[in-house]
Design a protein around this motif. Structure first.
Motif, mmCIF file in Angstrom:
data_model
loop_
_atom_site.group_PDB
_atom_site.id
_atom_site.type_symbol
_atom_site.label_atom_id
_atom_site.label_comp_id
_atom_site.label_asym_id
_atom_site.label_seq_id
_atom_site.Cartn_x
_atom_site.Cartn_y
_atom_site.Cartn_z
ATOM 1 N N MET A 254 0.406 -0.786 0.361
ATOM 2 C CA MET A 254 -0.062 -0.098 -0.042
ATOM 3 C C MET A 254 0.677 1.155 0.325
ATOM 4 N N ASN A 255 2.283 1.243 0.738
ATOM 5 C CA ASN A 255 2.507 2.672 1.138
ATOM 6 C C ASN A 255 3.585 2.760 -0.147
ATOM 7 N N LYS A 256 3.428 1.861 -1.373
ATOM 8 C CA LYS A 256 4.478 3.061 -1.924
ATOM 9 C C LYS A 256 3.980 3.432 -3.615
#
Lengths: 328, 328, 328, 328
Positions: free
Chosen positions: B37-39
């Protein structure tokens, strides 16, 4: 010296593992145990033991082994492949009626389970691996339809040398062969019979004195040179499975130290796999290799069917493609 | 319909297994978790986040990312490969002095363990997989000798994009490249730097919107026809590993249902393997297949490096040989 | 646009040259003149003309053409290959006795010259090119010996579709086939009969409305990409011989402008040759090319046998090797 | 014995024909006449004649030959390739400034005709074959534009070893290389310089004592065996052109009687072509061959560049495809 711990050593380990993990060797036993003490070598064959031993090689057709004793001196055979070729030539030279009779001796693959008891033990083992019991209802219906059509057209049962064959193989072979002309299918069915005989023969004879061997060669087709100092490993995939050698190519792209497998208890019938470390090699040559190379380690799986033959299994490779073939 | 349970489903299972069996994901984490998610995606890049995110792509050389912001509109990049190409062109267009400086920023592979602390985190992870700690005393001596020779001749440290590389790769690449001319090795060392940058970029960006896809084609070179109804499976070997598809070829020898992998969370960078059931196929064609076929199931291992590309990985096969290549 | 002056134009020139240089077209005439006005197309076949026209396709066996009229509607055939397949199926479905009779209708290749007058005109033309008159005394003796052995073993004459075959072909085919089993050779002899029928059919029918076409594709296996902007020429080697096209590959390695040959009077049965300018291509890619390149221009010779088929004849090439195959 | 009338005999005939048909040998002379009496062998080189003889090998850079005399014992060279490698190593070991100076010594391919008089004789001969005079107005404009761009970017003239190169080669090489980085093109331009030096060296030295040889091998990939008794011819395409041998494969698929060409006046640099009679071979094996076989005779064209090397040029062939490569 790049030939790592000998085949024998690895094989012992593998066998040990096999015994630990496979308490009931069941149907695989004959294949696994191929060099067992109690099997005769070709040179041990005599007029006295040959019919007992080889009478079942051709399905319910002891006459082939009997003819072998009658027309040939058992001590004249130099190899298992020569023995097989002679038995094959006896069948090939028989009359059309005898050949048809041989075909008719084979069981119908479609017979119900309760009928299997009547088959020879050899046939039973082979059919049990065919995956026919896994047929879905639809597949079974198709199979029965094709099988009926086959028998009606050709007048003999569908024969397929089924060891290692899945239900997919059986169905696609049946669907393909039912389209043959009568004359063509007679020829192909006999080829299957010879193939079954060969597999049975390999189970009956200790062929550890066979002369076959395995070699390799790696060509770098990107640079037009032999691939020098490429690492290669060889695993046996059939039981007894395991790593059987680790190699480095010399400046002609061949294995240091000669054949990878040679005679004795090394060169056994079965499935093998080379692994070639090609990205390592190309990195050493200055060929550009991407982050995740298209070709890094190449597995190359192949079967050895004839313990008397030379198997040359080379690799032609660039960073973007490769090929192999049975060479000489 | 021959395309089995979707990739997504298999991947979920594989991921679950991975989590169960690998409680500490450690150094593999970045690679495994590539769609986390955090990319950000390429389209999420802005002048504000680009230097923070990509400043470390080129070793200790934030100026590349800064130039990217200065000279280009971050919203103009359509894909991760376009982004990488632009960063590469910035380096390629720099002066010889800047390039030399970039090379000199890279750590010496041979530095002692106590010195490793000073490296960037990225380099540390990559070196830890190089197997350099497994060097024997002899190999270490050779490595040190070659490494000294390299630095003396070229004036910059030996750089190798080492993820997945063994000590054999490192040694053979070093031994090969130390023979280059000064000018040639300058070019090759920069190619390694770009390769490292690419691998790092793949770890930083969510490329699930990339347009690449994977196709196959099987030609039967024994009969001169497309190989129809051949079974093929596809496994992903990199984590998350597992079966990702099962296929049957159509009458043109291609996969029913289009690409085997396509965009979304299917077409991920990593190593894959086709398995082709060629003996089954040839049995259906009436080609003679020996008891233990020379070619039964063919594994064909290949890497996908660029999520924006079309990978066509075909098989040309007869019962006695085969070839493959990166097609189009 | 890279497709040079059209096929038709080149063909006209070639035909003109042919007429100048070959005043007596003799035995080649039928082949050369394959699209002549007076040949019917498949769609022109009727119950009235079919037996006259095709009665001699199978040697002295008009019954095949008669059965064609009886059991099939002549207007239902869509192509020459469909017509051939139907005639073949009539033979394949006949009894063993009828097939044997068909084999026995064929002349003995070994018959003396004075006996040739009795042969059908078609057979005479074909045998005249076999080079049998060039046999040395030794070869003739061997030929007679093998031919006698063949007839004694199989009970029918040795049949070989001999157009374009040299005495070497005849001798080696005879030596190879005399070793077959009786059943296998019966099948193979019939395949030769079908092959002769196909060649005769191509001479009788105007197939200029056939749907076949020729395509190409060049892959650069050194760089793992399609070979862009490679020059290729195509020559027809059979009469009317000559240059039929000059091409440049596009960025997918395929020919600009679609098929190289397509229908009409372009896609004719016969022998062709691509020439690929590979050293030029690799020079443009920066691949090192030696003073005298290992591969400079690659001629790739191939035959088109079926005017209804798609022939895909690609090239996979590195500076140090290449391969081709009939693709799809 | 299958090795036909010796190479020497054919060569004599060819030379005679050449003299009859080419009264003015002009620019081809040096190449054709490569074993002329007045050329020294490598073993004839002395400190006294080496600079005179080899001073022009590297364009206007006699220092290379001078360094050869100073740093090496002329009697220590065992072969022309060793001599070339030593001269190359002198250049490779020179400073960047010396290399740049060497590049700058080369003429600009684009210079006007009136300026050509100032070039060395060697360069003039090579450019005269480049087909640059055949450039269309459009091509010339493109060429001038790219050439200006090239010089502006790299600071040295575009160098291409142009013997046998067409205007297509020149244009595509220029278009490809102008995109390189400065460092990469410096390396590639030097590779061209070495290539030119090698071609010049072959013209200056009688290499009839070289140790190279040519071998062949034919594998039948349809049947998985060596191709036995296949007829092969070998023609030399470069002057003196002609048939140089006719062969038959033995039971291992190799040429009876050893190498096809070996040392002496046989193994000359230039272009050659095998012709393989594959349809004849497959007919003898019972493989089905269509009326117009897809593969009948296969021409396989290749260049020999280094008279000291072993050239192994094999054929892997089925009725539907083939491949070749530079083997070992």
């Amino acid at each position: 010296m790049n030939y790592l711990p000998s085949f024998k050593r690895y094989r012992s380990i593998s066998l040990a593992l096999l015994l630990l993990t496979s308490p009931s060797l069941t149907t695989q036993a004959a294949e696994d145990n191929c060099f067992a003490m109690n099997k005769p070598k070709v040179k041990d064959l005599t007029s006295d033991n040959i019919v007992d031993l080889l009478g079942g090689i051709y399905e319910h057709s002891q006459w082939v082994a009997q003819e072998l004793v009658t027309a040939h001196d058992p001590s004249s055979f130099n190899s298992i492949s020569e023995l097989a070729a002679t038995m094959k030539s006896i069948v090939d030279g028989a009359s059309r009626e005898q050949k048809m009779d041989l075909l008719l001796k084979h069981p119908d693959l479609c017979q119900k389970i309760e009928q299997r008891k009547k088959l020879t033990a050899d046939s039973q083992a082979e059919q049990s691996k065919a995956g026919l019991s896994d047929l879905t209802a639809e597949e079974l219906e198709l199979f029965n339809k094709l099988n009926d059509e086959y028998k009606a057209k050709f007048g003999f049962p569908f024969i397929l040398a089924v060891r290692n064959a899945s239900k997919y193989t059986v169905l696609s072979a049946l669907a393909g062969r039912v389209k043959h002309t009568v004359e063509k299918e007679f020829v192909d069915a006999l080829a299957q019979v010879h193939k079954i005989a060969w597999m049975r023969l390999l189970d009956k004879i200790d062929y550890s004195d066979a002369k076959g061997f395995l070699t390799c060669h790696v060509l770098d087709t990107a640079n037009g040179i032999p691939a020098e100092k490429m690492r290669i490993t060889l695993h046996r995939l059939s039981e007894p499975a395991g790593l059987v050698g680790e190699f480095l190519t010399n400046d002609d792209g061949r294995l240091e130290g000669g054949p990878a497998l040679k005679g004795g208890d090394q060169f056994m019938v079965g499935e093998y796999e080379w692994t070639f470390y090609v990205a390592d090699y190309f990195a050493s040559k200055g060929n550009f290799v991407s982050g995740t190379p298209f070709l890094n380690t190449i597995p190359l799986r192949f079967g050895i069917d004839n313990p008397d033959d030379h198997y040359h299994v080379p690799l032609l490779v660039s960073p973007w493609g490769f090929s192999t073939y049975r060479g000489s």
